[in-house]
Design a protein around this motif. Structure first.
Motif, PDB file in Angstrom:
ATOM      1  N   THR A 254       7.971  47.026 -34.710  1.00 16.45           N
ATOM      2  CA  THR A 254       6.892  46.717 -33.772  1.00 16.45           C
ATOM      3  C   THR A 254       7.385  46.929 -32.348  1.00 16.45           C
ATOM      4  OG1 THR A 254       7.492  44.360 -33.651  1.00 16.45           O
ATOM      5  CG2 THR A 254       5.856  45.004 -35.302  1.00 16.45           C
ATOM      6  N   ALA A 255       6.449  47.262 -31.482  1.00 14.67           N
ATOM      7  CA  ALA A 255       6.681  47.354 -30.036  1.00 14.67           C
ATOM      8  C   ALA A 255       5.541  46.628 -29.354  1.00 14.67           C
ATOM      9  CB  ALA A 255       6.747  48.816 -29.590  1.00 14.67           C
ATOM     10  N   GLU A 256       5.850  45.700 -28.466  1.00 15.68           N
ATOM     11  CA  GLU A 256       4.812  44.877 -27.853  1.00 15.68           C
ATOM     12  C   GLU A 256       5.201  44.559 -26.417  1.00 15.68           C
ATOM     13  OE1 GLU A 256       4.597  41.284 -30.087  1.00 15.68           O
ATOM     14  OE2 GLU A 256       6.772  41.026 -30.151  1.00 15.68           O
ATOM     15  N   PRO A 257       4.220  44.262 -25.568  1.00 15.79           N
ATOM     16  CA  PRO A 257       4.538  43.906 -24.175  1.00 15.79           C
ATOM     17  C   PRO A 257       5.260  42.569 -24.116  1.00 15.79           C
ATOM     18  CG  PRO A 257       2.202  43.597 -24.625  1.00 15.79           C
ATOM     19  CD  PRO A 257       2.775  44.276 -25.823  1.00 15.79           C
ATOM     20  N   ALA A 258       6.133  42.425 -23.128  1.00 13.53           N
ATOM     21  CA  ALA A 258       6.899  41.189 -22.948  1.00 13.53           C
ATOM     22  C   ALA A 258       7.236  41.049 -21.481  1.00 13.53           C
ATOM     23  CB  ALA A 258       8.158  41.202 -23.804  1.00 13.53           C
ATOM     24  N   ARG A 259       7.849  39.945 -21.152  1.00 13.21           N
ATOM     25  CA  ARG A 259       8.298  39.699 -19.781  1.00 13.21           C
ATOM     26  C   ARG A 259       9.678  39.067 -19.838  1.00 13.21           C
ATOM     27  NH1 ARG A 259       4.193  40.580 -16.243  1.00 13.21           N
ATOM     28  NH2 ARG A 259       5.460  39.804 -14.531  1.00 13.21           N
ATOM     29  N   SER A 260      10.417  39.218 -18.767  1.00 16.48           N
ATOM     30  CA  SER A 260      11.698  38.532 -18.618  1.00 16.48           C
ATOM     31  C   SER A 260      11.567  37.496 -17.509  1.00 16.48           C
ATOM     32  CB  SER A 260      12.815  39.531 -18.279  1.00 16.48           C
ATOM     33  OG  SER A 260      12.552  40.176 -17.048  1.00 16.48           O
ATOM     34  N   ARG A 261      12.279  36.413 -17.644  1.00 12.40           N
ATOM     35  CA  ARG A 261      12.255  35.373 -16.627  1.00 12.40           C
ATOM     36  C   ARG A 261      13.196  35.749 -15.490  1.00 12.40           C
ATOM     37  NH1 ARG A 261      13.917  30.244 -19.915  1.00 12.40           N
ATOM     38  NH2 ARG A 261      15.414  31.790 -20.679  1.00 12.40           N
ATOM     39  N   TRP A 262      12.872  35.291 -14.296  1.00 15.83           N
ATOM     40  CA  TRP A 262      13.707  35.631 -13.142  1.00 15.83           C
ATOM     41  C   TRP A 262      15.120  35.096 -13.324  1.00 15.83           C
ATOM     42  CZ3 TRP A 262      16.155  31.849 -10.408  1.00 15.83           C
ATOM     43  CH2 TRP A 262      15.694  30.541 -10.584  1.00 15.83           C
ATOM     44  N   ILE A 263      15.260  33.980 -14.036  1.00 12.89           N
ATOM     45  CA  ILE A 263      16.584  33.394 -14.212  1.00 12.89           C
ATOM     46  C   ILE A 263      17.467  34.252 -15.109  1.00 12.89           C
ATOM     47  CG2 ILE A 263      16.060  31.997 -16.253  1.00 12.89           C
ATOM     48  CD1 ILE A 263      17.669  29.726 -14.938  1.00 12.89           C
ATOM     49  N   GLU A 264      16.834  35.126 -15.921  1.00 15.94           N
ATOM     50  CA  GLU A 264      17.618  36.005 -16.792  1.00 15.94           C
ATOM     51  C   GLU A 264      18.238  37.151 -16.005  1.00 15.94           C
ATOM     52  OE1 GLU A 264      15.427  35.561 -21.101  1.00 15.94           O
ATOM     53  OE2 GLU A 264      14.476  36.805 -19.579  1.00 15.94           O
ATOM     54  N   GLY A 265      17.716  37.409 -14.821  1.00 14.20           N
ATOM     55  CA  GLY A 265      18.342  38.369 -13.919  1.00 14.20           C
ATOM     56  C   GLY A 265      18.232  39.805 -14.392  1.00 14.20           C
ATOM     57  N   TRP A 266      19.096  40.640 -13.820  1.00 12.49           N
ATOM     58  CA  TRP A 266      19.134  42.063 -14.112  1.00 12.49           C
ATOM     59  C   TRP A 266      20.449  42.406 -14.778  1.00 12.49           C
ATOM     60  CZ3 TRP A 266      17.798  42.304  -8.340  1.00 12.49           C
ATOM     61  CH2 TRP A 266      16.442  42.019  -8.157  1.00 12.49           C
ATOM     62  N   GLY A 267      20.460  43.549 -15.436  1.00 16.03           N
ATOM     63  CA  GLY A 267      21.660  43.980 -16.140  1.00 16.03           C
ATOM     64  C   GLY A 267      21.469  43.826 -17.641  1.00 16.03           C
ATOM     65  N   ILE A 268      22.551  43.477 -18.322  1.00 14.18           N
ATOM     66  CA  ILE A 268      22.556  43.343 -19.779  1.00 14.18           C
ATOM     67  C   ILE A 268      22.846  41.887 -20.109  1.00 14.18           C
ATOM     68  CG2 ILE A 268      23.572  44.189 -21.922  1.00 14.18           C
ATOM     69  CD1 ILE A 268      24.573  46.625 -20.291  1.00 14.18           C
ATOM     70  N   HIS A 269      21.957  41.267 -20.867  1.00 12.68           N
ATOM     71  CA  HIS A 269      22.106  39.849 -21.170  1.00 12.68           C
ATOM     72  C   HIS A 269      21.797  39.603 -22.644  1.00 12.68           C
ATOM     73  CE1 HIS A 269      22.189  38.915 -16.851  1.00 12.68           C
ATOM     74  NE2 HIS A 269      21.236  39.816 -16.735  1.00 12.68           N
ATOM     75  N   VAL A 270      22.482  38.603 -23.200  1.00 18.59           N
ATOM     76  CA  VAL A 270      22.161  38.096 -24.531  1.00 18.59           C
ATOM     77  C   VAL A 270      21.315  36.849 -24.346  1.00 18.59           C
ATOM     78  CG1 VAL A 270      23.065  37.188 -26.685  1.00 18.59           C
ATOM     79  CG2 VAL A 270      24.288  39.016 -25.505  1.00 18.59           C
ATOM     80  N   THR A 271      20.081  36.885 -24.820  1.00 19.97           N
ATOM     81  CA  THR A 271      19.146  35.779 -24.636  1.00 19.97           C
ATOM     82  C   THR A 271      18.689  35.258 -25.998  1.00 19.97           C
ATOM     83  OG1 THR A 271      17.098  37.078 -24.627  1.00 19.97           O
ATOM     84  CG2 THR A 271      18.343  36.983 -22.570  1.00 19.97           C
ATOM     85  N   SER A 272      17.913  34.189 -25.956  1.00 19.80           N
ATOM     86  CA  SER A 272      17.372  33.637 -27.200  1.00 19.80           C
ATOM     87  C   SER A 272      16.352  34.572 -27.834  1.00 19.80           C
ATOM     88  CB  SER A 272      16.716  32.274 -26.918  1.00 19.80           C
ATOM     89  OG  SER A 272      15.675  32.409 -25.955  1.00 19.80           O
ATOM     90  N   GLY A 274      16.860  37.879 -28.096  1.00 22.84           N
ATOM     91  CA  GLY A 274      17.591  39.122 -28.304  1.00 22.84           C
ATOM     92  C   GLY A 274      18.174  39.644 -27.004  1.00 22.84           C
ATOM     93  N   ARG A 275      18.752  40.816 -27.061  1.00 25.07           N
ATOM     94  CA  ARG A 275      19.365  41.398 -25.867  1.00 25.07           C
ATOM     95  C   ARG A 275      18.293  41.871 -24.888  1.00 25.07           C
ATOM     96  NH1 ARG A 275      24.688  44.988 -27.549  1.00 25.07           N
ATOM     97  NH2 ARG A 275      25.846  43.304 -28.582  1.00 25.07           N
ATOM     98  N   LEU A 276      18.622  41.727 -23.614  1.00 23.83           N
ATOM     99  CA  LEU A 276      17.731  42.169 -22.543  1.00 23.83           C
ATOM    100  C   LEU A 276      18.462  43.205 -21.696  1.00 23.83           C
ATOM    101  CD1 LEU A 276      15.238  41.968 -20.654  1.00 23.83           C
ATOM    102  CD2 LEU A 276      16.418  40.074 -19.504  1.00 23.83           C
ATOM    103  N   TYR A 277      17.814  44.355 -21.490  1.00 22.96           N
ATOM    104  CA  TYR A 277      18.324  45.410 -20.608  1.00 22.96           C
ATOM    105  C   TYR A 277      17.283  45.563 -19.502  1.00 22.96           C
ATOM    106  CZ  TYR A 277      21.065  46.468 -24.806  1.00 22.96           C
ATOM    107  OH  TYR A 277      21.888  46.382 -25.905  1.00 22.96           O
ATOM    108  N   ASN A 278      17.675  45.230 -18.272  1.00 21.65           N
ATOM    109  CA  ASN A 278      16.680  45.194 -17.208  1.00 21.65           C
ATOM    110  C   ASN A 278      17.308  45.643 -15.896  1.00 21.65           C
ATOM    111  OD1 ASN A 278      14.191  44.713 -16.039  1.00 21.65           O
ATOM    112  ND2 ASN A 278      14.670  42.588 -15.549  1.00 21.65           N
ATOM    113  N   ALA A 279      16.554  46.442 -15.120  1.00 16.84           N
ATOM    114  CA  ALA A 279      17.030  46.920 -13.828  1.00 16.84           C
ATOM    115  C   ALA A 279      16.315  46.252 -12.670  1.00 16.84           C
ATOM    116  CB  ALA A 279      16.855  48.442 -13.729  1.00 16.84           C
TER     117      ALA A 279
END
Length: 316
Positions: A254-272, A274-279
């Motif tokens: 599946t592919a679906e829209p999502a958002r990241s929280r500002w506290i998760e920041g930018w770069g590569i992160h391991v979150t609850s 899954g992984r987040l890749y954000n610029a």
């Protein structure tokens, strides 16, 4: 990630071998000092075998003697039908741990060097302390991510579809997202400070270091490039060809829209989630893969990316 580890590991060994001549004749505390050559032999041996045992050695044990591996749900994840996939995932995770060891050994070696060479750039004690704390936190997060990944049984997966021969590797869509805080703030400040020291005829090592660091960071992290090809989705940071990640379109459930929280920041992160890749920004696309993994890709064009992915997942 393993290729990045190999390059960093090689750079560490070259750095240690090229700078041994600048070490003092006796290294260490007065009561525990050892001759320079003996110290370098020990450090090189630890750097070689320590990193190898932590990465490739651990994988070799997991392959040849699975019963010796201390892994959550070990019998499930190392069962013959899952072993290769588990070892591939574990290898990437151990490569991250190996990179941490490379940084640790490089820091220990440079600290001994700066004590013997007062004219070299001196890293303050607070920076060494902060670096040690940061490595400790990274290791704790790495361990939590490992437990979270292998601490539960694999979900029931749908059969993998036959790859469609009509798909090609031609580029279909491409997005480039600049990392503005790095490009607008860090890069000009770093280059400006370095050039200022250079023209003031300050210490050459310090000037080059303060100029090179922001340039290297920009080359490695200054942008995020996301591409959709006929058969896969790829993304990477910076202008370097690696590290690069990719997912076959047939692996996406599946592919679906999502958002990241500002506290998760930018770069590569391991979150609850899954992984987040954000610029930049908070818009993202969430992908769920057939092996149960989830990840989010930051994007400024979520509608276009979702439309392309959904059409190709559906086989249009």
């Amino acid at each position: 990630m393993r290729r990045v580890l190999d390059l960093a590991w090689l750079a560490l060994l070259v750095f240690m071998a090229a700078t041994w001549q600048f070490m003092p004749d006796l290294v260490g505390a007065p009561q525990q000092a050892m001759p320079r050559d003996q110290h370098m032999a020990v450090m090189l041996a630890v750097a070689v075998f320590g990193v190898w045992l932590t990465t490739r050695g651990a994988l070799l044990v997991a392959r040849l003697a699975p019963g010796l591996v201390n892994l959550p749900c070990r019998d499930h994840w190392l069962a013959p039908e899952r072993r290769e996939q588990t070892l591939a995932d574990l290898g990437d995770r151990l490569a991250v741990l190996g990179l941490g060891l490379v940084l640790l050994f490089a820091g220990l070696h440079y600290r001994a060097l700066q004590a013997a060479q007062p004219s070299w750039p001196q890293v303050p004690d607070i920076a060494w302390t902060a670096g040690g704390v940061a490595l400790g936190l990274i290791f704790a997060l790495w361990l939590l991510a490992l437990m979270r990944r292998f601490g539960r049984l694999a979900p029931v997966t749908t059969p993998r579809p036959v790859r469609r021969s009509s798909r090609s590797r031609d580029l279909v869509w491409r997005e480039v997202q600049p990392v503005w805080p790095l490009l607008v703030v860090l890069l000009p400040i770093g280059v400006g400070v370095g050039l200022g020291l250079f023209f003031r005829k300050a210490d050459d090592h310090e000037a080059w270091l303060l100029t090179a660091l922001p340039l290297l960071l920009t080359a490695a992290l200054g942008r995020m490039v996301t591409e959709v090809h006929g058969d896969r989705l790829t993304w990477r940071f910076g202008w370097l060809p690696w590290p690069r990640w990719q997912v076959d379109l047939d692996e996406i459930v599946t592919a679906e829209p999502a958002r990241s929280r500002w506290i998760e920041g930018w770069g590569i992160h391991v979150t609850s989630d899954g992984r987040l890749y954000n610029a930049s920004g908070t818009q993202a696309v969430r992908l769920t893969l057939r092996d149960g993994r989830r990840l989010r890709l930051g994007t400024g064009e979520p509608r276009e990316l979702l439309q392309l992915l959904k059409s190709r997942i559906a086989g249009d």
